[in-house]
Write a protein that holds these residues in place. Structure first.
Motif, mmCIF file in Angstrom:
data_model
loop_
_atom_site.group_PDB
_atom_site.id
_atom_site.type_symbol
_atom_site.label_atom_id
_atom_site.label_comp_id
_atom_site.label_asym_id
_atom_site.label_seq_id
_atom_site.Cartn_x
_atom_site.Cartn_y
_atom_site.Cartn_z
ATOM 1 N N ALA A 65 0.834 -1.209 0.000
ATOM 2 C CA ALA A 65 0.000 0.000 0.000
ATOM 3 C C ALA A 65 0.864 1.252 0.000
ATOM 4 O O ALA A 65 0.569 2.228 -0.708
ATOM 5 N N GLN A 66 1.956 1.241 0.784
ATOM 6 C CA GLN A 66 2.863 2.382 0.789
ATOM 7 C C GLN A 66 3.517 2.563 -0.578
ATOM 8 O O GLN A 66 3.720 3.691 -1.035
ATOM 9 N N LEU A 67 3.849 1.442 -1.246
ATOM 10 C CA LEU A 67 4.403 1.529 -2.599
ATOM 11 C C LEU A 67 3.405 2.164 -3.559
ATOM 12 O O LEU A 67 3.772 3.025 -4.376
ATOM 13 N N ALA A 68 2.133 1.753 -3.459
ATOM 14 C CA ALA A 68 1.105 2.329 -4.324
ATOM 15 C C ALA A 68 0.951 3.826 -4.080
ATOM 16 O O ALA A 68 0.814 4.615 -5.027
ATOM 17 N N ILE A 69 0.993 4.230 -2.814
ATOM 18 C CA ILE A 69 0.877 5.658 -2.497
ATOM 19 C C ILE A 69 2.052 6.433 -3.071
ATOM 20 O O ILE A 69 1.889 7.508 -3.671
ATOM 21 N N THR A 70 3.263 5.869 -2.916
ATOM 22 C CA THR A 70 4.452 6.539 -3.461
ATOM 23 C C THR A 70 4.381 6.642 -4.972
ATOM 24 O O THR A 70 4.691 7.692 -5.562
ATOM 25 N N LEU A 71 3.960 5.553 -5.633
ATOM 26 C CA LEU A 71 3.842 5.581 -7.098
ATOM 27 C C LEU A 71 2.769 6.566 -7.541
ATOM 28 O O LEU A 71 2.927 7.241 -8.564
ATOM 29 N N ASN A 72 1.676 6.655 -6.784
ATOM 30 C CA ASN A 72 0.633 7.632 -7.127
ATOM 31 C C ASN A 72 1.154 9.060 -7.013
ATOM 32 O O ASN A 72 0.818 9.928 -7.837
ATOM 33 N N ASP A 73 1.969 9.312 -5.979
ATOM 34 C CA ASP A 73 2.580 10.639 -5.857
ATOM 35 C C ASP A 73 3.468 10.926 -7.065
ATOM 36 O O ASP A 73 3.463 12.046 -7.609
ATOM 37 N N LEU A 74 4.241 9.911 -7.480
ATOM 38 C CA LEU A 74 5.089 10.077 -8.654
ATOM 39 C C LEU A 74 4.261 10.339 -9.905
ATOM 40 O O LEU A 74 4.592 11.208 -10.722
ATOM 41 N N ILE A 75 3.155 9.596 -10.056
ATOM 42 C CA ILE A 75 2.287 9.794 -11.217
ATOM 43 C C ILE A 75 1.717 11.204 -11.228
ATOM 44 O O ILE A 75 1.662 11.868 -12.284
ATOM 45 N N GLU A 76 1.278 11.678 -10.059
ATOM 46 C CA GLU A 76 0.716 13.027 -9.983
ATOM 47 C C GLU A 76 1.769 14.076 -10.355
ATOM 48 O O GLU A 76 1.472 15.047 -11.075
ATOM 49 N N ARG A 77 3.016 13.871 -9.860
ATOM 50 C CA ARG A 77 4.062 14.835 -10.198
ATOM 51 C C ARG A 77 4.388 14.793 -11.691
ATOM 52 O O ARG A 77 4.599 15.845 -12.318
ATOM 53 N N LEU A 78 4.417 13.593 -12.261
ATOM 54 C CA LEU A 78 4.695 13.482 -13.696
ATOM 55 C C LEU A 78 3.582 14.122 -14.519
ATOM 56 O O LEU A 78 3.847 14.786 -15.532
ATOM 57 N N ARG A 79 2.348 13.909 -14.081
ATOM 58 C CA ARG A 79 1.228 14.543 -14.795
ATOM 59 C C ARG A 79 1.288 16.058 -14.684
ATOM 60 O O ARG A 79 1.032 16.775 -15.659
ATOM 61 N N ALA A 80 1.614 16.531 -13.464
ATOM 62 C CA ALA A 80 1.733 17.984 -13.294
ATOM 63 C C ALA A 80 2.850 18.543 -14.157
ATOM 64 O O ALA A 80 2.717 19.611 -14.763
ATOM 65 N N SER A 81 3.965 17.794 -14.223
ATOM 66 C CA SER A 81 5.073 18.239 -15.066
ATOM 67 C C SER A 81 4.675 18.261 -16.532
ATOM 68 O O SER A 81 4.994 19.205 -17.270
ATOM 69 N N ALA A 82 3.948 17.208 -16.973
ATOM 70 C CA ALA A 82 3.499 17.179 -18.370
ATOM 71 C C ALA A 82 2.517 18.310 -18.645
ATOM 72 O O ALA A 82 2.559 18.934 -19.727
ATOM 73 N N ASP A 83 1.638 18.590 -17.671
ATOM 74 C CA ASP A 83 0.703 19.715 -17.851
ATOM 75 C C ASP A 83 1.452 21.035 -17.957
ATOM 76 O O ASP A 83 1.096 21.900 -18.779
#
Length: 477
Positions: free
Chosen positions: A213-231
């Protein structure tokens, strides 16, 4: 298909390795436990043999002690006994005949002895019995094959039990690993789904607060940052395309006008000068874009002391003063600087900040430049730009204020956005709308903040705060 197969192979490889690890551990533990248990079995069986030998000889020991004058009876069927009288005679003898010559020596042993009797090996126990001051010896014997048979049976049972235990551990490890990896499989499938289509979804997070679950949360944070960067990148491309379109169109028109044959020399020079101004603005715009992109992508690893930052702020103030002195439109503007930085050498416990020194200089350049530009657009008297720097050991505060009339209240909410310019600045053709955006990016990248204190009709104060960082690599300047 081949990619899925490779991923599946790696998945089963992890499960196989973990189950194999369980199996190896179980084998090693079983081996050492088996050796220890086998030693205990040998001791227990030998103790049982000794007790049986004592039991075999007990009737003769009792007979010699209770009725020494009665003749001794022969042993039962299968019982191996020898009784040695004090005079050396042997009234009872059912041991193998090959042992007859060794009886005196065996009697004196008075302990459990293993003796080779030719076709078999015997375990013998000598028990001395004192009768009327004389010593008799009762020697009981058993074929070692009987003990070996018992040990073999018990060892087979032990090996079978440990084999079942090892297989059970391996199966348990396989099942446990399969169950444990099931959330990882769901994460992989979800990640593959996210990579194949554009969506705002994130990876599923299990209800259990465990490592997966902690891995999923960390990966979700990474996904959000990557999406924000792409935006941000898409927005930057969109804004840059929009902002570059106008000066490029102007430049193209000016060059087309300059190419006309009926243009006068004066008109040609004017068109060339206009094209040069457009090219200069384009160059400044591209430079600002590159600078903003560098700042937003940078990782705040550098640590700079307050003394070094003060030096760069002072240099920026001097650049603003030189601009005032060299531009008649800015004549009479006072650029003042006030510093409250305590003098302390790096390494003496002085605070450091996660920002480059030249970036802080860029902050002052942009803020002071905006203030000077505001005076050319709106005027004001007396005309003053004030730069103040303060360090309380935990936070660096930079204040740049002016009395040039402040911002339009309608423009204030958009002042920190990229390519945002007030109507007055846009009509004058000055600026790219990136100055405050760069300042805000530098502050955010250093973990700080920027606040605008707007006083319409009076002036504007911009406050940039930077928190102190741990001293990892101080740039002493």
């Amino acid at each position: 298909m081949s990619s899925d197969r490779r991923r599946s192979t790696r998945h089963h490889g992890i499960r196989t390795r973990i189950a194999g690890g369980f199996l190896l551990i179980a084998v090693v533990v079983s081996l050492f436990a088996g050796l220890a248990i086998n030693a205990q079995l040998e001791r227990i069986v030998r103790d049982g043999t000794v007790q049986a030998l004592r039991s075999d000889g007990a009737q003769y020991v009792f007979a010699l002690q209770a009725r020494p004058d009665d003749p001794l009876q022969g042993p039962g069927l299968g019982t191996r006994i020898a009784v040695i009288a004090p005079d050396g005679s042997i009234p009872v003898f059912s041991l193998p005949t090959t042992l007859a010559a060794q009886l005196p020596a065996l009697a004196a042993t008075r302990e459990v002895t293993t003796v080779d009797a030719g076709s078999a090996t015997y375990i013998l126990l000598s028990q001395p019995v004192t009768v009327g001051g004389d010593t008799w010896y009762v020697i009981a014997g058993r074929d070692e094959a009987e003990e070996t048979t018992v040990l073999v049976q018990m060892r087979l049972l032990l090996v079978g039990s440990f084999a079942l235990l090892v297989l059970g551990v391996a199966a348990g490890g396989w099942i446990l690993t399969t169950v444990s990896l099931r959330p990882v499989t769901r994460l992989r499938v979800s990640a593959q789904s996210l990579s194949e289509r554009s969506t705002d979804e994130v990876l599923p997070v299990g209800r259990a607060d465990d490592e997966i679950a902690q891995l999923a949360i960390t990966l979700n944070d990474l996904i959000e940052r990557l999406r924000a960067s792409a935006d941000r990148e898409r927005q930057l491309v969109s804004d840059a395309s929009h902002e570059l379109r106008t000066p490029l169109a102007i430049l193209r028109t000016q060059l087309e006008l300059a190419r006309l044959e009926d243009s006068s020399r004066e008109q040609l020079l004017a068109d060339i000068e206009g094209a040069e101004r457009s090219a200069t603005r384009l160059s400044a715009l591209v430079t600002s874009l590159l600078e903003l992109s560098r700042i937003e992508a940078a990782t705040p690893e550098e640590r700079t002391s307050a003394a070094r930052l003060e030096a760069d702020v002072l240099e920026a103030v001097e650049r603003a003063r030189f601009r005032v002195a060299s531009d008649d439109a800015l004549a009479g503007i006072e650029v003042e600087y006030v510093s409250a930085i305590a003098e302390s050498a790096p390494g003496d416990g002085a605070a450091v900040y996660a920002v480059r020194a030249d970036d802080v200089g860029r902050v002052v350049d942009n803020l002071a430049g905006n203030a000077l530009q505001a005076f050319t657009e709106r005027g004001g008297a007396p005309r003053r730009v004030s730069v103040m720097l303060d360090d309380d050991g935990g936070q660096l505060t930079l204040r740049v204020s002016d009395n040039a009339g402040g911002l339009d209240p309608a423009f204030e909410p958009r002042a920190l956005e990229r390519f945002s310019r007030s109507d007055a600045t846009r009509s004058s053709g000055h600026g790219s709308g990136l100055g405050l955006a760069i300042v805000a990016a530098i502050a955010r990248n250093a973990g700080g903040a920027i606040v605008l204190h707007n006083r319409p009709g009076h002036g504007l104060e911009v406050v940039v705060t930077l928190p102190a960082a741990s001293a990892l690599s101080v740039d002493p300047g």
